[in-house]
Write a protein that holds these residues in place. Sequence first.
Motif, PDB file in Angstrom:
ATOM      1  N   VAL A 224       0.870  -1.224   0.145  1.00 58.45           N
ATOM      2  CA  VAL A 224       0.153   0.014  -0.094  1.00 58.45           C
ATOM      3  C   VAL A 224       0.900   1.131  -0.039  1.00 58.45           C
ATOM      4  O   VAL A 224       1.794   1.313   0.646  1.00 58.45           O
ATOM      5  N   ASP A 225       0.730   2.142  -0.887  1.00 51.56           N
ATOM      6  CA  ASP A 225       1.579   3.198  -1.231  1.00 51.56           C
ATOM      7  C   ASP A 225       0.953   4.370  -0.237  1.00 51.56           C
ATOM      8  O   ASP A 225       1.779   5.509  -0.217  1.00 51.56           O
ATOM      9  N   MET A 226      -0.162   4.553  -0.230  1.00 50.82           N
ATOM     10  CA  MET A 226      -0.799   5.603   0.631  1.00 50.82           C
ATOM     11  C   MET A 226      -2.041   5.313   1.300  1.00 50.82           C
ATOM     12  O   MET A 226      -2.922   4.307   0.976  1.00 50.82           O
ATOM     13  N   VAL A 227      -2.233   5.815   2.575  1.00 52.23           N
ATOM     14  CA  VAL A 227      -3.475   5.583   3.407  1.00 52.23           C
ATOM     15  C   VAL A 227      -4.207   6.902   3.360  1.00 52.23           C
ATOM     16  O   VAL A 227      -3.488   8.200   3.779  1.00 52.23           O
ATOM     17  N   SER A 228      -5.534   7.095   2.910  1.00 54.29           N
ATOM     18  CA  SER A 228      -6.167   8.160   3.054  1.00 54.29           C
ATOM     19  C   SER A 228      -7.295   7.844   4.286  1.00 54.29           C
ATOM     20  O   SER A 228      -8.330   6.722   3.953  1.00 54.29           O
ATOM     21  N   PHE A 229      -7.253   8.479   5.299  1.00 52.20           N
ATOM     22  CA  PHE A 229      -8.140   8.077   6.485  1.00 52.20           C
ATOM     23  C   PHE A 229      -9.209   9.332   6.837  1.00 52.20           C
ATOM     24  O   PHE A 229      -8.652  10.440   6.760  1.00 52.20           O
ATOM     25  N   THR A 230     -10.280   8.959   7.167  1.00 52.60           N
ATOM     26  CA  THR A 230     -11.290   9.871   7.665  1.00 52.60           C
ATOM     27  C   THR A 230     -12.076   9.493   8.973  1.00 52.60           C
ATOM     28  O   THR A 230     -12.239   8.142   8.952  1.00 52.60           O
ATOM     29  N   GLY A 231     -11.675  10.067   9.980  1.00 52.85           N
ATOM     30  CA  GLY A 231     -12.184   9.588  11.479  1.00 52.85           C
ATOM     31  C   GLY A 231     -11.741  10.350  12.503  1.00 52.85           C
ATOM     32  O   GLY A 231     -11.514  11.610  12.252  1.00 52.85           O
ATOM     33  N   SER A 232     -11.460   9.897  13.519  1.00 51.58           N
ATOM     34  CA  SER A 232     -11.163  10.426  14.692  1.00 51.58           C
ATOM     35  C   SER A 232      -9.635  10.699  14.908  1.00 51.58           C
ATOM     36  O   SER A 232      -8.601  10.278  14.188  1.00 51.58           O
ATOM     37  N   VAL A 233      -9.413  11.614  15.871  1.00 51.77           N
ATOM     38  CA  VAL A 233      -7.789  11.886  15.923  1.00 51.77           C
ATOM     39  C   VAL A 233      -7.188  10.561  16.465  1.00 51.77           C
ATOM     40  O   VAL A 233      -5.947  10.467  15.935  1.00 51.77           O
ATOM     41  N   ALA A 234      -7.871   9.794  17.390  1.00 51.90           N
ATOM     42  CA  ALA A 234      -7.065   8.771  17.848  1.00 51.90           C
ATOM     43  C   ALA A 234      -7.058   7.585  17.022  1.00 51.90           C
ATOM     44  O   ALA A 234      -5.705   6.982  16.794  1.00 51.90           O
ATOM     45  N   GLY A 235      -7.833   7.480  15.959  1.00 48.96           N
ATOM     46  CA  GLY A 235      -8.039   6.678  14.829  1.00 48.96           C
ATOM     47  C   GLY A 235      -6.931   7.281  13.854  1.00 48.96           C
ATOM     48  O   GLY A 235      -6.179   6.153  13.438  1.00 48.96           O
ATOM     49  N   GLY A 236      -6.602   8.287  13.676  1.00 51.78           N
ATOM     50  CA  GLY A 236      -5.937   8.807  12.619  1.00 51.78           C
ATOM     51  C   GLY A 236      -4.341   8.515  13.192  1.00 51.78           C
ATOM     52  O   GLY A 236      -3.541   8.112  12.460  1.00 51.78           O
ATOM     53  N   GLY A 237      -4.171   8.914  14.460  1.00 52.09           N
ATOM     54  CA  GLY A 237      -3.010   8.408  15.015  1.00 52.09           C
ATOM     55  C   GLY A 237      -2.491   6.903  14.786  1.00 52.09           C
ATOM     56  O   GLY A 237      -1.342   6.669  14.664  1.00 52.09           O
ATOM     57  N   ALA A 238      -3.445   6.122  15.224  1.00 49.88           N
ATOM     58  CA  ALA A 238      -3.256   4.650  15.066  1.00 49.88           C
ATOM     59  C   ALA A 238      -2.883   4.217  13.626  1.00 49.88           C
ATOM     60  O   ALA A 238      -1.983   3.588  13.461  1.00 49.88           O
ATOM     61  N   MET A 239      -3.367   4.700  12.539  1.00 52.20           N
ATOM     62  CA  MET A 239      -3.331   4.509  11.279  1.00 52.20           C
ATOM     63  C   MET A 239      -2.067   4.916  11.076  1.00 52.20           C
ATOM     64  O   MET A 239      -1.136   4.495  10.244  1.00 52.20           O
ATOM     65  N   ALA A 240      -1.614   6.203  11.261  1.00 54.60           N
ATOM     66  CA  ALA A 240      -0.304   7.040  10.885  1.00 54.60           C
ATOM     67  C   ALA A 240       0.908   6.092  11.503  1.00 54.60           C
ATOM     68  O   ALA A 240       1.795   5.920  10.871  1.00 54.60           O
ATOM     69  N   ALA A 241       0.785   5.550  13.002  1.00 51.96           N
ATOM     70  CA  ALA A 241       1.713   4.813  13.331  1.00 51.96           C
ATOM     71  C   ALA A 241       1.802   3.410  12.820  1.00 51.96           C
ATOM     72  O   ALA A 241       2.993   3.078  12.676  1.00 51.96           O
ATOM     73  N   ALA A 242       0.619   2.810  12.120  1.00 53.18           N
ATOM     74  CA  ALA A 242       0.747   1.606  11.464  1.00 53.18           C
ATOM     75  C   ALA A 242       1.622   1.864  10.402  1.00 53.18           C
ATOM     76  O   ALA A 242       2.544   1.016   9.822  1.00 53.18           O
ATOM     77  N   ALA A 243       1.427   2.932   9.639  1.00 53.71           N
ATOM     78  CA  ALA A 243       2.060   3.187   8.238  1.00 53.71           C
ATOM     79  C   ALA A 243       3.361   3.428   8.506  1.00 53.71           C
ATOM     80  O   ALA A 243       4.114   3.548   7.589  1.00 53.71           O
ATOM     81  N   ALA A 244       3.779   4.296   9.566  1.00 52.74           N
ATOM     82  CA  ALA A 244       5.133   4.781   9.526  1.00 52.74           C
ATOM     83  C   ALA A 244       6.452   3.870   9.266  1.00 52.74           C
ATOM     84  O   ALA A 244       7.335   4.284   8.375  1.00 52.74           O
ATOM     85  N   PRO A 245       6.368   2.677   9.690  1.00 58.83           N
ATOM     86  CA  PRO A 245       7.476   2.004   9.294  1.00 58.83           C
ATOM     87  C   PRO A 245       7.713   1.697   7.532  1.00 58.83           C
ATOM     88  O   PRO A 245       8.933   1.574   7.536  1.00 58.83           O
ATOM     89  N   THR A 246       6.720   1.761   6.711  1.00 56.53           N
ATOM     90  CA  THR A 246       6.726   1.699   5.328  1.00 56.53           C
ATOM     91  C   THR A 246       7.024   3.004   4.787  1.00 56.53           C
ATOM     92  O   THR A 246       7.011   3.104   3.536  1.00 56.53           O
ATOM     93  N   ILE A 247       6.943   4.078   5.487  1.00 59.72           N
ATOM     94  CA  ILE A 247       7.063   5.504   5.067  1.00 59.72           C
ATOM     95  C   ILE A 247       6.296   5.771   3.874  1.00 59.72           C
ATOM     96  O   ILE A 247       6.668   6.247   2.920  1.00 59.72           O
ATOM     97  N   LYS A 248       4.862   5.401   4.048  1.00 62.06           N
ATOM     98  CA  LYS A 248       4.153   5.793   3.052  1.00 62.06           C
ATOM     99  C   LYS A 248       3.421   7.066   3.292  1.00 62.06           C
ATOM    100  O   LYS A 248       3.221   7.663   4.504  1.00 62.06           O
ATOM    101  N   ARG A 249       2.713   7.629   2.279  1.00 66.26           N
ATOM    102  CA  ARG A 249       1.998   8.867   2.535  1.00 66.26           C
ATOM    103  C   ARG A 249       0.852   8.520   3.473  1.00 66.26           C
ATOM    104  O   ARG A 249      -0.138   7.728   3.128  1.00 66.26           O
TER     105      ARG A 249
END
Length: 480
Positions: A224-249
């Motif tokens: 997955v090259d990009m995550v586009s997320f709509t939701g809560s701040v907590a949910g957005g933080g969790a998705m960003a943390a999961a995406a961080a190791p693969t350095i995706k947008r």
Amino acid sequence: MQAWREESAVNADRFHIAGRWVEPLGTERIAVYNPADLTVLGHAVMANEADADRAVAAARTAFAKWQGSSREERIALIRRMRAAFEQLAPELERHLVREIGITTMVAQGQTRMTLSHFDGMLEVLPGYAFSQAIGDGVELVREPIGVVAAITSWNAPVSQMLCKAVPAIAAGCAVVIKPSEQAPLCAMLLAEAMARADIPPGLLNILNGRGHDCGRRLAEHPDVDMVSFTGSVAGGGAMAAAAAPTIKRVHQELGGKSPNILLPDADFAEAVPKGVLICMMAAGQACAAPTRMIVPEDRFEHVAALAVAAAQKLAVGPPDQPGIAFGPLANEAQFRRVNAILEKAIADGQPLLAGGPGRPSHLATGYYIAPTIFGPVSPDAGIARDEIFGPVLCILTYRDMDEAIRIANATEYGLSAYIESADPAAARRIAGALRAGYVNINYPPWSAAAPFGGFKRSGNGKQYGVWGFEEFLETKAIVG
């Protein structure tokens, strides 16, 4: 092609992956309730990580072909998708009313907004410069980012799914959509509509699932090259943390606590009731709702009387009945959360002017909360700083414009803001001082061309128009 409703009128027991209806690998099956009367609408199977992997693999295969598609091919596909959506829009509206509790008027507004996502891309694509010379021997090329995981919210599920998928596909990407598990039936009905559009297999995949497993797997997936997320701040933080190791947008459209500043020269008799109505629409379950009305200190009593009178005119009840201003909150978790926030605000001494916790007395069942107003609220109070996502308005007061701006900016959010004034020049000066991504002056009509997105913890990146389209593009410089 067999659609999910041909097996059952209400159950979402399959996913749409690689152009086919497939049996889930996950086994969890959840009940879906009508929030207005708590009857069971149906059931939905939740995807597991293996389902997510299967959808990503299908998207990766489709992207390999679609990234080289012509402008004309993309325009033709967007037109087919729009036609398929428009054909099924009335049925989608009925499902939205039953599944998330919005009124028919709001549901129709959401489908009209969705159509504007198609129309916006049909305006952007024909003349967009994917390649241009910017200097001596320098060519700037815009290319699709790749496979996009679109993880969406429950309050505007259809619009949110397509405001991501349509520009992504127009940009040359392939998409995997994981909607909120709170609106799974609408998601599969949308999948059925899109299946009629002759979309290349794997270009648009839709599967239901929870955020903590299926959503997390999509965010962390190396393909997955990009995550586009709509939701809560907590949910957005969790998705960003999961995406961080693969350095995706990671594109995020998160929460809001929008200020609504009424200048002394505003028409209070018009502005206050309008502010109450827009705050309460969809039971306050809108990230851009004007939930903080900031008014001159010496006008508070007048504003409070106008606001309470406006709230008392708002009929709350079953959203499919005529004359109803708003229906229930969308689910039990939200109902419990909002009630707890109201009870704490009262315990903390914030003055309650209208409404309050608990179901209105005229309603025997359902996740209903009456239109609730507090004021004057301390700027430091929790209800003045935190997103509530319910039919709750806080009235705050200011002594001068510097204080009004400080109060407006005194939250972790910065999604949208509202200003009411008879002086457009003065309103624009104040707009320039507000830390918000989308500022409304005197309640203008919604514009599909204006970029929508927040500052601070309201997220990053934009949706709609050319700005939303470019979120799904990479920039390459060819020099020499």
